[in-house]
Design an enzyme around this catalytic site. Structure first.
Site, PDB file in Angstrom:
ATOM      1  N   CYS A   1       0.873  -1.298  -0.040  1.00  0.00           N
ATOM      2  CA  CYS A   1      -0.058   0.076   0.071  1.00  0.00           C
ATOM      3  C   CYS A   1       0.757   1.270   0.011  1.00  0.00           C
ATOM      4  CB  CYS A   1      -0.978  -0.001   1.181  1.00  0.00           C
ATOM      5  SG  CYS A   1      -0.098   0.132   2.728  1.00  0.00           S
TER       6      CYS A   1
ATOM      7  N   ASN B   1       2.216   1.286   4.383  1.00  0.00           N
ATOM      8  CA  ASN B   1       2.705   0.121   4.667  1.00  0.00           C
ATOM      9  C   ASN B   1       2.449   0.062   6.554  1.00  0.00           C
ATOM     10  OD1 ASN B   1       5.635  -2.033   5.257  1.00  0.00           O
ATOM     11  ND2 ASN B   1       3.656  -2.655   4.965  1.00  0.00           N
TER      12      ASN B   1
ATOM     13  N   CYS C   1      -1.285   0.699   7.236  1.00  0.00           N
ATOM     14  CA  CYS C   1      -2.570   0.527   7.653  1.00  0.00           C
ATOM     15  C   CYS C   1      -3.068  -1.047   6.663  1.00  0.00           C
ATOM     16  CB  CYS C   1      -3.421   1.431   7.164  1.00  0.00           C
ATOM     17  SG  CYS C   1      -3.395   3.067   8.399  1.00  0.00           S
ATOM     18  N   ARG C   2      -3.161  -0.646   5.462  1.00  0.00           N
ATOM     19  CA  ARG C   2      -3.881  -1.857   4.701  1.00  0.00           C
ATOM     20  C   ARG C   2      -2.915  -2.855   4.364  1.00  0.00           C
ATOM     21  NH1 ARG C   2      -5.153   1.992  -0.206  1.00  0.00           N
ATOM     22  NH2 ARG C   2      -3.223   3.064   0.585  1.00  0.00           N
ATOM     23  N   SER C   3      -1.613  -2.616   3.921  1.00  0.00           N
ATOM     24  CA  SER C   3      -0.753  -3.704   3.696  1.00  0.00           C
ATOM     25  C   SER C   3      -0.467  -4.809   4.837  1.00  0.00           C
ATOM     26  CB  SER C   3       0.335  -3.476   2.791  1.00  0.00           C
ATOM     27  OG  SER C   3       1.278  -2.702   3.207  1.00  0.00           O
TER      28      SER C   3
ATOM     29  N   ASP D   1      -7.998   3.661   1.086  1.00  0.00           N
ATOM     30  CA  ASP D   1      -6.737   4.222   2.333  1.00  0.00           C
ATOM     31  C   ASP D   1      -7.624   4.816   3.561  1.00  0.00           C
ATOM     32  OD1 ASP D   1      -5.217   5.516   3.671  1.00  0.00           O
ATOM     33  OD2 ASP D   1      -4.166   6.856   2.128  1.00  0.00           O
TER      34      ASP D   1
END
Ligand code: 4NP
Length: 173
Positions: free
Chosen positions: A26, A29, A31-33, A144
């Protein structure tokens, strides 16, 4: 499936491999990934497949390098049983050699990762997370959550649980 989604051919090609190396990417690196990494780690363990997979995550923006995931992401993930301990790191060119599948969270991540790919073969490794998601037809990426409230983080986890489950189904066919 939501509209315009298709399981990428490269994922199907990896199904028979002894080892599959997956990198989730993401922007920050944090939050999402790292959440995707945590969800996938938990799934492969649950299915007794941990030895077959190598799972990591990275970010296209290096400003959070070394940090644990965002506290909000850690709390929402923990509530679902995921303990996120990854430390943020930037994407590096060796990642194209070190991984078989590079999974982008949104279209900007995808375009940049494809653009950085050293070879056409490496470019094919870059896929979109949303293409593995079966529900959530209203979403065209994993959005995001950084400037969102709690529901943004919950949506990310919902999308990742759906997408990782299907990705693992494809990879273990
Ligand atoms: P991520 O969220 O890409 O899911 O880790 C973000 C984290 C930090 C920033 C942007 C997105 N940032 O601009 O600092």
């Amino acid at each position: 499936m939501g509209k315009n989604r298709e399981i990428p051919a490269i994922a199907k090609e990896l199904a028979g491999n002894e080892k599959v190396r997956i990198l989730f990417v993401c922007l920050g690196n944090i939050c999402r990934s790292p959440a995707a990494e945590g969800v996938m780690r938990s799934l492969v363990e649950e299915r007794g497949q941990a030895d077959r997979f190598e799972i990591d995550s990275a970010g296209l923006y290096g400003g959070h390098a070394g940090e644990l995931p965002d506290r909000r992401m850690r709390i929402h993930a923990f509530q679902r049983g995921y303990n996120l301990t990854h430390h943020s790191r930037p994407v590096r060119s060796s990642d194209y050699d070190d991984f078989d599948l590079i999974v982008a969270m949104d279209h900007s991540n995808y375009d940049r990762l494809r653009g950085f790919a050293p070879t056409l073969e490496d470019e094919r490794k870059v896929v979109r997370m949303i293409d593995f998601v079966r529900g959530f037809p209203q979403c065209d990426c994993v959005p995001d959550p950084y400037y969102e409230g709690a529901e943004g983080f919950e949506l990310v986890l919902d999308l990742l649980e759906d997408g990782c489950r299907n990705m693992l189904d494809v990879l273990t066919l």
